[in-house]
Each structure stands twice: as structure tokens, then as C-alpha cells.
Design a protein around this motif. Structure first.
Motif, PDB file in Angstrom:
ATOM      1  N   ILE A   1       0.820  -1.159   0.052  1.00 30.27           N
ATOM      2  CA  ILE A   1      -0.063  -0.077  -0.020  1.00 30.27           C
ATOM      3  C   ILE A   1       0.921   1.413   0.027  1.00 30.27           C
ATOM      4  O   ILE A   1       1.661   1.232   0.798  1.00 30.27           O
ATOM      5  CB  ILE A   1      -0.904  -0.085   1.208  1.00 30.27           C
ATOM      6  N   VAL A   2       0.838   2.118  -0.859  1.00 27.17           N
ATOM      7  CA  VAL A   2       1.400   3.316  -1.000  1.00 27.17           C
ATOM      8  C   VAL A   2       0.631   4.466  -0.412  1.00 27.17           C
ATOM      9  O   VAL A   2      -0.426   4.736  -1.253  1.00 27.17           O
ATOM     10  CB  VAL A   2       2.028   3.449  -2.499  1.00 27.17           C
TER      11      VAL A   2
ATOM     12  N   ARG B   1      -0.371 -10.518   4.326  1.00 25.73           N
ATOM     13  CA  ARG B   1       1.165  -9.999   4.281  1.00 25.73           C
ATOM     14  C   ARG B   1       0.914  -8.491   3.763  1.00 25.73           C
ATOM     15  O   ARG B   1       1.170  -8.573   2.523  1.00 25.73           O
ATOM     16  CB  ARG B   1       2.290 -10.852   4.016  1.00 25.73           C
ATOM     17  N   CYS B   2       1.148  -7.443   4.616  1.00 23.21           N
ATOM     18  CA  CYS B   2       0.967  -6.246   4.067  1.00 23.21           C
ATOM     19  C   CYS B   2       2.227  -5.324   4.478  1.00 23.21           C
ATOM     20  O   CYS B   2       2.787  -5.337   5.316  1.00 23.21           O
ATOM     21  CB  CYS B   2      -0.292  -5.421   4.477  1.00 23.21           C
ATOM     22  N   LEU B   3       2.483  -4.416   3.497  1.00 21.17           N
ATOM     23  CA  LEU B   3       3.538  -3.546   3.921  1.00 21.17           C
ATOM     24  C   LEU B   3       2.942  -2.015   3.251  1.00 21.17           C
ATOM     25  O   LEU B   3       2.395  -1.996   2.329  1.00 21.17           O
ATOM     26  CB  LEU B   3       4.686  -3.668   2.924  1.00 21.17           C
ATOM     27  N   LEU B   4       2.961  -1.119   4.113  1.00 24.01           N
ATOM     28  CA  LEU B   4       2.458   0.286   3.897  1.00 24.01           C
ATOM     29  C   LEU B   4       3.511   1.040   3.902  1.00 24.01           C
ATOM     30  O   LEU B   4       4.425   1.186   4.715  1.00 24.01           O
ATOM     31  CB  LEU B   4       1.603   0.723   4.885  1.00 24.01           C
ATOM     32  N   VAL B   5       3.754   1.991   2.864  1.00 20.06           N
ATOM     33  CA  VAL B   5       4.762   2.909   2.849  1.00 20.06           C
ATOM     34  C   VAL B   5       4.357   4.400   2.583  1.00 20.06           C
ATOM     35  O   VAL B   5       3.450   4.333   1.974  1.00 20.06           O
ATOM     36  CB  VAL B   5       5.782   2.562   1.635  1.00 20.06           C
TER      37      VAL B   5
ATOM     38  N   VAL C   1      -7.230   0.688   4.258  1.00 20.58           N
ATOM     39  CA  VAL C   1      -6.757  -0.305   3.401  1.00 20.58           C
ATOM     40  C   VAL C   1      -6.045  -1.347   4.275  1.00 20.58           C
ATOM     41  O   VAL C   1      -6.313  -2.577   4.520  1.00 20.58           O
ATOM     42  CB  VAL C   1      -6.031   0.016   2.195  1.00 20.58           C
ATOM     43  N   PHE C   2      -4.835  -0.643   4.772  1.00 28.34           N
ATOM     44  CA  PHE C   2      -4.017  -1.531   5.537  1.00 28.34           C
ATOM     45  C   PHE C   2      -4.530  -2.351   6.867  1.00 28.34           C
ATOM     46  O   PHE C   2      -4.431  -3.465   6.822  1.00 28.34           O
ATOM     47  CB  PHE C   2      -2.956  -0.700   6.096  1.00 28.34           C
TER      48      PHE C   2
ATOM     49  N   LEU D   1      -3.086   6.965  12.740  1.00 26.53           N
ATOM     50  CA  LEU D   1      -2.353   6.167  13.655  1.00 26.53           C
ATOM     51  C   LEU D   1      -2.818   5.279  14.447  1.00 26.53           C
ATOM     52  O   LEU D   1      -2.153   3.978  14.514  1.00 26.53           O
ATOM     53  CB  LEU D   1      -1.550   7.235  14.712  1.00 26.53           C
ATOM     54  N   ARG D   2      -4.023   5.103  14.713  1.00 24.19           N
ATOM     55  CA  ARG D   2      -4.661   4.090  15.372  1.00 24.19           C
ATOM     56  C   ARG D   2      -5.072   3.083  14.540  1.00 24.19           C
ATOM     57  O   ARG D   2      -4.889   1.802  14.858  1.00 24.19           O
ATOM     58  CB  ARG D   2      -6.023   4.650  16.035  1.00 24.19           C
ATOM     59  N   LEU D   3      -5.287   3.200  13.433  1.00 29.84           N
ATOM     60  CA  LEU D   3      -5.589   2.177  12.219  1.00 29.84           C
ATOM     61  C   LEU D   3      -4.276   1.619  11.954  1.00 29.84           C
ATOM     62  O   LEU D   3      -4.265   0.356  11.744  1.00 29.84           O
ATOM     63  CB  LEU D   3      -6.056   2.821  10.936  1.00 29.84           C
ATOM     64  N   ILE D   4      -3.047   2.203  11.635  1.00 27.48           N
ATOM     65  CA  ILE D   4      -1.898   1.743  11.448  1.00 27.48           C
ATOM     66  C   ILE D   4      -1.459   0.937  12.655  1.00 27.48           C
ATOM     67  O   ILE D   4      -0.915  -0.149  12.598  1.00 27.48           O
ATOM     68  CB  ILE D   4      -0.750   2.791  11.114  1.00 27.48           C
TER      69      ILE D   4
END
Length: 518
Positions: free
Chosen positions: A14-15, A34-38, A24-25, A162-165
Motif C-alpha cells: 500500500i503506497v 502480509r501487508c507493507l504500507l509505505v 486499506v492496511f 495512527l490508530r488504524l496503523i
């Protein structure tokens, strides 16, 4: 850990670290992906920390016949009020009605009735002029007929992100700020196969493989994925606000009203111990990579409106504590009046690259699910589940002994399970308020240690919002702030001085009542 040592292969990249990307994350991780958010800057750096702080149904969208958007917005507002209690809070709005301008009583009654029917709760009521005067001392009484009281909701937008992340990372997802997506990688058939990344601080580059990439970069979306529709493009629109103390602008109820010149809807809103006056809506011609700031014309525009609704308010620009401006990613089919542009979103799909843009803060979860559904065929055969689940899965337990319930509730709504670590910290002044703000010193220490703070503005403008609610942006409290956060940030004295100097310059350029021009 070096960033290039992160997992080299994931299910989804996720960009974009605003509220849409964070949404989305959160939902993807909940589905076992398996997710990577940047995020190329800080989490919530853009519009998601500079919004009007409202989770609202969009009453004005009814006037524009955007019934679908209103329906979605009201439903999402009700969901967030139930699932994010404390972080998303109800707020009473008062809309005064005048004989010579604005909507009539019948039109307002019809719109608010529809509003309440969608919510399934009858909340609005008509007030006679005498009662309106009692609720808003000093209100313009010329041709005042009465007013309507109705309910919407408000939020700390950056803390929502920040709570979602935070929930996503605690369940196995990875989220990296200050990490640029240089390009989307494709195989010999043109299908997405990953992303090339760059650490903004070090310049290091690496690649991560994935069968699907979500482009949730807001106003930057077309840089990764040009619009597939020739008539539809992103139009960056700036919304600016002035922030006053409640002593300077003593408003107890949010007020919705219309500008005397262009009849645009504006508001005065109590929020986090201060009062917000906003918002403008005009084309942003500046570089979207730089922080926006309120212009002189915008400040005059807002103050002229304030003078019209509360004529005896002796308030000037210099009385403001701070200001802030955000740039909205609005999809436009042409150059119609900015405030009449639709806030609906679009999802574009290109062989594994799924772009979501447009939309509004209130409907972030709708955007997230529309995007995930579009990406699902590239990731796995089984459908994704949980669209109707609670927004946050971490439930608040019994209030710890010796702690006030309202304090625990407020902290939990912002930090989830991180609240337990926050309360365990031993820091100077602990749960005492920071100056006249609703924030406590332990929040600073927790954020410094656990929430990926790279710069002082990350801490003071987004993790804890004292840069928005305190005079001089918290610079007057800097010695005490240093005592609490320098060690957990692991900054030496030279680094600390550089960060304070950079924050001082940024705040004066973009957040002071009169931003200093370069």
C-alpha cells in the motif's frame, strides 16, 4: 533493523499513509494478508492531519443532489460513533436562519429529516430566535428567524490514521514512513510484481515483490497512475483554518453558517480545547510536496464571515493561536466552482495496480473496501471478509485502579492497546496536561518511543496536536518537552537543536496566524 532487510515478498503493498491507505492496511491485515504500507513523508502528513476534523454526513451534498454520497456518509458516521467512541465524538451544530439569506425553514427541515431517517435517529429540532440568542451570545440578530440544532461528529484525524496503523502493525503488518515508492514494477506481461522503494533519510533503495499494489497517495495519485478517463483528473483544492482559544472566541456549540459574499457554507467548531474557524475551498497552485499555509486573502475571507455571524466578536487575525491548511484530492470533470465539486471517490485498476482517490475522511472505510475488492483477484481466490465488522477490534477493558474513567477512555480511543504501555511509562509530569491542552506528557513519551517519530514536527503536529492548539505551537514548552522525549528519540544535543530550529521555521511558515513567507 535496516529497511532493506524487511520482507522481500508480501501479498499487498500500500503506497500512501493517509486515512485511506491506513484503512486499506487495517482491513487487509485483518484478512490475514502480509501487508507493507509505505509513506514518502510522515503518516497522516497530508490532508489526513489538516482536515476540518469532521465526521459528517454531508448535509450540503443533499443540496447538490449527491444522495448516494450523503447516504454513505451518514451510515459511516454512525458506524464510527459506535466503533470509535471517544476518538469520534458527537457534536451539536446550530444553523441560524435569516429572512434575507441562506436556506429557508422548510428546506432545512426537509434536509435534516432525510439526514435523520438515514441515521435511524431523530436528532434535529427547530429553535426560536430567543433560544438561538441564548446559545450563541452576540450572534447577529438582524432578521434572525430562528435556527436548527442537529448532530454530526468530529475526530482527531491524525490519531485516527495512527490508530488504524497501530492495530495493523500489532497484528503483523509492516508500516514505514519516510519511504518513497520510486516506481511500480511489472513483469514481462505487464502485470504488477512489486515496488522499488527508497529510504528518504539514507537514500538506500530496495525492491519488494507483491502481486498487487494499492495507490492511495491522494493528490499524488496520478503520478503513479494517470487517470484512465480523459475527462476526469485530480484537482488539488486548499482548505484553510484559523484556530482560536475558547477565551478569545467563546463558542460552546458548533455553528454552521454561510459566507455573506459567495454564500459558501462555513463553520465555527469547538475542538480539542480550542475553536476552529473554517474552511476555504480554492485551487491550490503551490507545490503539493511542500506544506501549505493559509493566505492573507483566506484569513480575511474567514474573518469577514465571522464578523457577519457574530458582529460583536472583537477578534482579529493576531488573536488566533495558530492556523493550518490542507489540500484535498478532488476528482474534477471540469472547472466548476470549487465548492460544488463532488467528493465522491474513484477506483482505477491496471493489471494489479489499484488506485483510489477522491473521497472524504468520513467514508474512508468505504474507500478501503472498494479498493480491496478491486485488488482481491490479483492476491488470492478466496473473497475478503469482514466489511461489516467493527472499525477497531481492540476493545477497552476495565479502567485501571486509580485512573479516572474519562482519562482512560480518551487515551484508549487514541492508542488502543498501546495505552497499557503508555500508562506504564515513568515520565516527568506523567498524566498532567501539557500547558492548556487536553494532551498529557506521557503521550509525548509514548509517541517518541513507539510511533516512528523521525522529526519533531511528526511528534508535535501529528502524534500529539500541541502544534495546532497552543500559542507558538508548543515552542514555549520546549525545555520540558526535551526532558520527556530526547532520550526515547535517541537524539544527541546537536540533533535536538537542529530539530527545534527546523520545527520553529516550519511552524512560522505554515502554522502561525500570519505565516512567514520565504
Amino acid at each position: 533493523m535496516e529497511r532493506q532487510q524487511e520482507e522481500s515478498k508480501v501479498d499487498l503493498i500500500i503506497v500512501g499513509g493517509g486515512v485511506t491507505g491506513a484503512g486499506v492496511f487495517r482491513e487487509a491485515v485483518r484478512n490475514g494478508l502480509r501487508c507493507l504500507l509505505v509513506e514518502q513523508k510522515d503518516f497522516a502528513w497530508g490532508t489526513s492531519s489538516r482536515s476540518s476534523k469532521l465526521i459528517h454526513g454531508g448535509l450540503r451534498y443533499l443540496k447538490e443532489a449527491q444522495f448516494k454520497l450523503t447516504l454513505e456518509s451518514v451510515k459511516e458516521r454512525e458506524r464510527l460513533l459506535a466503533d470509535a467512541e471517544g476518538l469520534v465524538s458527537p457534536i451539536d451544530f446550530l444553523m441560524p436562519l435569516y429572512e434575507s439569506s441562506g436556506p429557508g425553514r422548510a428546506a432545512m427541515a426537509a434536509g435534516l429529516t432525510v439526514y435523520d431517517i438515514i441515521a435511524g435517529k431523530f436528532r434535529h429540532r427547530y429553535l426560536r430566535s430567543g433560544r438561538v440568542k441564548e446559545l450563541v451570545p452576540g450572534i447577529n440578530t438582524g432578521k434572525l428567524k430562528g435556527g436548527y440544532l442537529f448532530m454530526d461528529a468530529q475526530v482527531d484525524d491524525a490519531r485516527l490514521v495512527l490508530r488504524l496503523i497501530g492495530e495493523g502493525t500489532r497484528q503483523g503488518g509492516r508500516a514505514l514512513n519516510y519511504t518513497e515508492a520510486r516506481s511500480v514494477l511489472r513483469d514481462e506481461k505487464g502485470a504488477v510484481c512489486g515496488v522499488s522503494l527508497k529510504d528518504v533519510a539514507t537514500g538506500d533503495t530496495w525492491e519488494v515483490s507483491a502481486p498487487a499494489v494499492i495507490n492511495a497517495t491522494g493528490v499524488w495519485a496520478e503520478s503513479l497512475h494517470p487517470s484512465p478517463e480523459a475527462h476526469l483528473h485530480l484537482r488539488p483544492l486548499r482548505g484553510s483554518h484559523l484556530v482560536f482559544s475558547r477565551e478569545t472566541l467563546p463558542v460552546e456549540h458548533a455553528i454552521s453558517f454561510f459566507h455573506p459574499v459567495d454564500k459558501r457554507p462555513l463553520f465555527i467548531i469547538p475542538w480539542e480545547g480550542v475553536v476552529l474557524l473554517g474552511t476555504t475551498d480554492l485551487d491550490h497552485e503551490g507545490d503539493v510536496n511542500l506544506e501549505p499555509a493559509i493566505s492573507d486573502d483566506e484569513a480575511e475571507y474567514l474573518l469577514a464571515a465571522l464578523k457577519r455571524v457574530i458582529p460583536h466578536a472583537e477578534v482579529t487575525r493576531d488573536d488566533a493561536l495558530t492556523s493550518f491548511a490542507g489540500v484535498r484530492p478532488v476528482l474534477s470533470e471540469g472547472r466548476k466552482e470549487a465548492s460544488r465539486e463532488s467528493r465522491e471517490h474513484a477506483v482505477w485498476v491496471d493489471r494489479g495496480l489499484v488506485t483510489v482517490t477522491g473521497g472524504k475522511l468520513t467514508t474512508f472505510r468505504k474507500l478501503a473496501w472498494d479498493t480491496l475488492k478491486a485488488a482481491q483477484p490479483f492476491i488470492r481466490e478466496d473473497p475478503l471478509t469482514g466489511e461489516g465488522d467493527a472499525v477497531f477490534s481492540e476493545r477497552r477493558g476495565t479502567t485501571p485502579e486509580g485512573l479516572k474513567t474519562e482519562v482512560y477512555k480518551r487515551l484508549w480511543s487514541r492508542y488502543g492497546k498501546g495505552t497499557l504501555a503508555l500508562l506504564a511509562l515513568s515520565v516527568p509530569r506523567g498524566l498532567e496536561p501539557i500547558a492548556e491542552s487536553p494532551y498529557v506528557w506521557a503521550e509525548l513519551a509514548y509517541a517518541a518511543e513507539h510511533e516512528s517519530v523521525s522529526h519533531l514536527d511528526d511528534l508535535l503536529l501529528r502524534r500529539v496536536r500541541i502544534g495546532l492548539v497552543l500559542k507558538n505551537g508548543g515552542l514555549d514548552q520546549m525545555p520540558a518537552i526535551r526532558e520527556v522525549v530526547q532520550n526515547p528519540l535517541n537524539w544527541d544535543d546537536e540533533r535536538w537543536e537542529r530539530e527545534v530550529e527546523a520545527y520553529d521555521s516550519l511552524w512560522k511558515r505554515c502554522y502561525s496566524p500570519r505565516p512567514v513567507k520565504d
